[in-house]
Design a protein around this motif. Sequence first.
Motif, PDB file in Angstrom:
ATOM      1  N   ARG A   1       0.804  -1.215   0.000  1.00 35.54           N
ATOM      2  CA  ARG A   1       0.000   0.000   0.000  1.00 35.54           C
ATOM      3  C   ARG A   1       0.843   1.274   0.000  1.00 35.54           C
ATOM      4  O   ARG A   1       0.567   2.199  -0.772  1.00 35.54           O
ATOM      5  N   PRO A   2       1.903   1.388   0.847  1.00 33.61           N
ATOM      6  CA  PRO A   2       2.757   2.580   0.771  1.00 33.61           C
ATOM      7  C   PRO A   2       3.404   2.771  -0.590  1.00 33.61           C
ATOM      8  O   PRO A   2       3.543   3.902  -1.068  1.00 33.61           O
ATOM      9  N   VAL A   3       3.808   1.654  -1.223  1.00 35.54           N
ATOM     10  CA  VAL A   3       4.427   1.763  -2.552  1.00 35.54           C
ATOM     11  C   VAL A   3       3.416   2.273  -3.569  1.00 35.54           C
ATOM     12  O   VAL A   3       3.701   3.189  -4.353  1.00 35.54           O
ATOM     13  N   VAL A   4       2.216   1.711  -3.557  1.00 38.37           N
ATOM     14  CA  VAL A   4       1.179   2.136  -4.506  1.00 38.37           C
ATOM     15  C   VAL A   4       0.836   3.602  -4.308  1.00 38.37           C
ATOM     16  O   VAL A   4       0.734   4.372  -5.277  1.00 38.37           O
ATOM     17  N   GLU A   5       0.680   4.019  -3.079  1.00 38.37           N
ATOM     18  CA  GLU A   5       0.320   5.413  -2.809  1.00 38.37           C
ATOM     19  C   GLU A   5       1.408   6.361  -3.275  1.00 38.37           C
ATOM     20  O   GLU A   5       1.115   7.445  -3.811  1.00 38.37           O
ATOM     21  N   ALA A   6       2.672   5.974  -3.095  1.00 37.51           N
ATOM     22  CA  ALA A   6       3.765   6.839  -3.529  1.00 37.51           C
ATOM     23  C   ALA A   6       3.809   6.939  -5.053  1.00 37.51           C
ATOM     24  O   ALA A   6       4.002   8.032  -5.607  1.00 37.51           O
ATOM     25  N   VAL A   7       3.638   5.814  -5.744  1.00 36.74           N
ATOM     26  CA  VAL A   7       3.644   5.840  -7.208  1.00 36.74           C
ATOM     27  C   VAL A   7       2.486   6.691  -7.721  1.00 36.74           C
ATOM     28  O   VAL A   7       2.654   7.515  -8.631  1.00 36.74           O
ATOM     29  N   GLN A   8       1.317   6.530  -7.147  1.00 34.84           N
ATOM     30  CA  GLN A   8       0.159   7.309  -7.577  1.00 34.84           C
ATOM     31  C   GLN A   8       0.348   8.796  -7.296  1.00 34.84           C
ATOM     32  O   GLN A   8      -0.178   9.640  -8.023  1.00 34.84           O
ATOM     33  N   THR A   9       1.099   9.120  -6.270  1.00 37.72           N
ATOM     34  CA  THR A   9       1.353  10.524  -5.947  1.00 37.72           C
ATOM     35  C   THR A   9       2.256  11.180  -6.977  1.00 37.72           C
ATOM     36  O   THR A   9       1.999  12.305  -7.427  1.00 37.72           O
ATOM     37  N   TYR A  10       3.320  10.479  -7.377  1.00 35.77           N
ATOM     38  CA  TYR A  10       4.312  11.080  -8.270  1.00 35.77           C
ATOM     39  C   TYR A  10       3.949  10.938  -9.747  1.00 35.77           C
ATOM     40  O   TYR A  10       4.217  11.857 -10.536  1.00 35.77           O
ATOM     41  N   VAL A  11       3.396   9.795 -10.142  1.00 32.75           N
ATOM     42  CA  VAL A  11       3.107   9.581 -11.569  1.00 32.75           C
ATOM     43  C   VAL A  11       1.718   8.969 -11.747  1.00 32.75           C
ATOM     44  O   VAL A  11       1.596   7.837 -12.230  1.00 32.75           O
ATOM     45  N   PRO A  12       0.684   9.674 -11.382  1.00 28.12           N
ATOM     46  CA  PRO A  12      -0.662   9.109 -11.542  1.00 28.12           C
ATOM     47  C   PRO A  12      -1.013   8.826 -12.992  1.00 28.12           C
ATOM     48  O   PRO A  12      -1.861   7.979 -13.274  1.00 28.12           O
ATOM     49  N   GLN A  13      -0.353   9.521 -13.922  1.00 24.73           N
ATOM     50  CA  GLN A  13      -0.690   9.376 -15.331  1.00 24.73           C
ATOM     51  C   GLN A  13      -0.288   8.025 -15.913  1.00 24.73           C
ATOM     52  O   GLN A  13      -0.810   7.601 -16.951  1.00 24.73           O
ATOM     53  N   ILE A  14       0.634   7.297 -15.252  1.00 24.90           N
ATOM     54  CA  ILE A  14       1.032   5.988 -15.791  1.00 24.90           C
ATOM     55  C   ILE A  14       0.439   4.841 -14.973  1.00 24.90           C
ATOM     56  O   ILE A  14       0.709   3.675 -15.269  1.00 24.90           O
ATOM     57  N   TRP A  15      -0.358   5.164 -13.957  1.00 24.91           N
ATOM     58  CA  TRP A  15      -0.896   4.100 -13.104  1.00 24.91           C
ATOM     59  C   TRP A  15      -2.009   3.346 -13.828  1.00 24.91           C
ATOM     60  O   TRP A  15      -2.954   3.947 -14.329  1.00 24.91           O
ATOM     61  N   LEU A  16      -1.888   2.011 -13.853  1.00 21.36           N
ATOM     62  CA  LEU A  16      -2.827   1.163 -14.587  1.00 21.36           C
ATOM     63  C   LEU A  16      -3.762   0.380 -13.677  1.00 21.36           C
ATOM     64  O   LEU A  16      -4.571  -0.401 -14.171  1.00 21.36           O
ATOM     65  N   GLY A  17      -3.654   0.562 -12.378  1.00 21.45           N
ATOM     66  CA  GLY A  17      -4.559  -0.112 -11.461  1.00 21.45           C
ATOM     67  C   GLY A  17      -4.020  -1.434 -10.948  1.00 21.45           C
ATOM     68  O   GLY A  17      -2.812  -1.690 -10.974  1.00 21.45           O
ATOM     69  N   GLU A  18      -4.913  -2.295 -10.481  1.00 23.84           N
ATOM     70  CA  GLU A  18      -4.554  -3.580  -9.902  1.00 23.84           C
ATOM     71  C   GLU A  18      -5.094  -4.723 -10.761  1.00 23.84           C
ATOM     72  O   GLU A  18      -6.106  -4.567 -11.434  1.00 23.84           O
ATOM     73  N   SER A  19      -4.399  -5.864 -10.692  1.00 23.79           N
ATOM     74  CA  SER A  19      -4.807  -7.009 -11.496  1.00 23.79           C
ATOM     75  C   SER A  19      -4.461  -8.293 -10.770  1.00 23.79           C
ATOM     76  O   SER A  19      -3.362  -8.428 -10.228  1.00 23.79           O
ATOM     77  N   GLN A  20      -5.417  -9.235 -10.743  1.00 26.49           N
ATOM     78  CA  GLN A  20      -5.134 -10.546 -10.175  1.00 26.49           C
ATOM     79  C   GLN A  20      -4.453 -11.413 -11.212  1.00 26.49           C
ATOM     80  O   GLN A  20      -4.847 -11.444 -12.373  1.00 26.49           O
TER      81      GLN A  20
END
Length: 217
Positions: free
Chosen positions: A175-194
Motif C-alpha cells: 500500500r505505501p508503494v502504490v500510494e507513492a507511485v500514484q502521488t508522483y506519476v498518476p498518469q502511468i498508473w494502470l490499477g490492480e490485477s489478479q
Amino acid sequence: MSSPHTPSPAPDATVIRIGRRSAMTGLPCSVLLMVIGAVGIFGVVLVATGKQKGESTVTGFLGLGFAVALGVLGVILFVPFWANRRNRILIDHTGLWLEKGNLRNVIPWHTLAGAALCWSEFGRNGKTYSLELYPTGPIDRDDPILWGLVRDEEPFHPGLPRLRHRIPLAAPNQRPVVEAVQTYVPQIWLGESQRPAGHIGRPDVRGHRQRTRGRTP
C-alpha cells in the motif's frame, strides 16, 4: 555502487524498508533452526564417541539426522535474510530507486509506459504482491540490481511490452508503494490485477550467468 552520474534520491523520498520486515521474522527462525542443528551435531558427536546415555536406535539416528538437516536449512536461510536486511525502495519525482547493500539504481518514470499492482493467491487466505513497471525501451537484463526483477511474459494490458520489472512486495509494503507511485506519476498508473498463483516467478539465473560469461572485457 551507484554510478557517479546517477543522482541520489530526493531527501523527501518515500522510503520503504523491504528487507527489515523479512529479516525480523526470518532471522529468528533461521537462528532457531541452527540451534536445533547444533543440538543434532552434539548428539552425533556423543554417539560417535560412545558417550551417549542409553542404547542407540534407528529412530534416534533419524532424529539426529533430521535435526542436523534443519540446522543446514537454517544456515541456508540465514545468509540471504542477513544480506538483504537493509534493502530499501525509495520513490521520488525521479523514479523508483532500489538499494541492495552498497548497490543502488533507479528506474526513471520517464522510461516507463505504465505501472500496476499485481497480486495472486497464496494458500487459503494469503496473497503475494508485486509492482509491475513496464518500460518504453530496452531493458538491461544483466544490471547488477535490476536483472533479478526482469520478467518476459504476456502483458495483462493491451499495448504494453512483454518485458517488465517485477518488484515483489510484502503485504504491509504494497500500500505505501502504490500510494507513492500514484502521488508522483498518476498518469502511468494502470490499477490492480489478479494474476495466477505463483505469479512472482523466479529470476533467469542461468541466462544471467551465461550472458555475464559471454561479455567481453
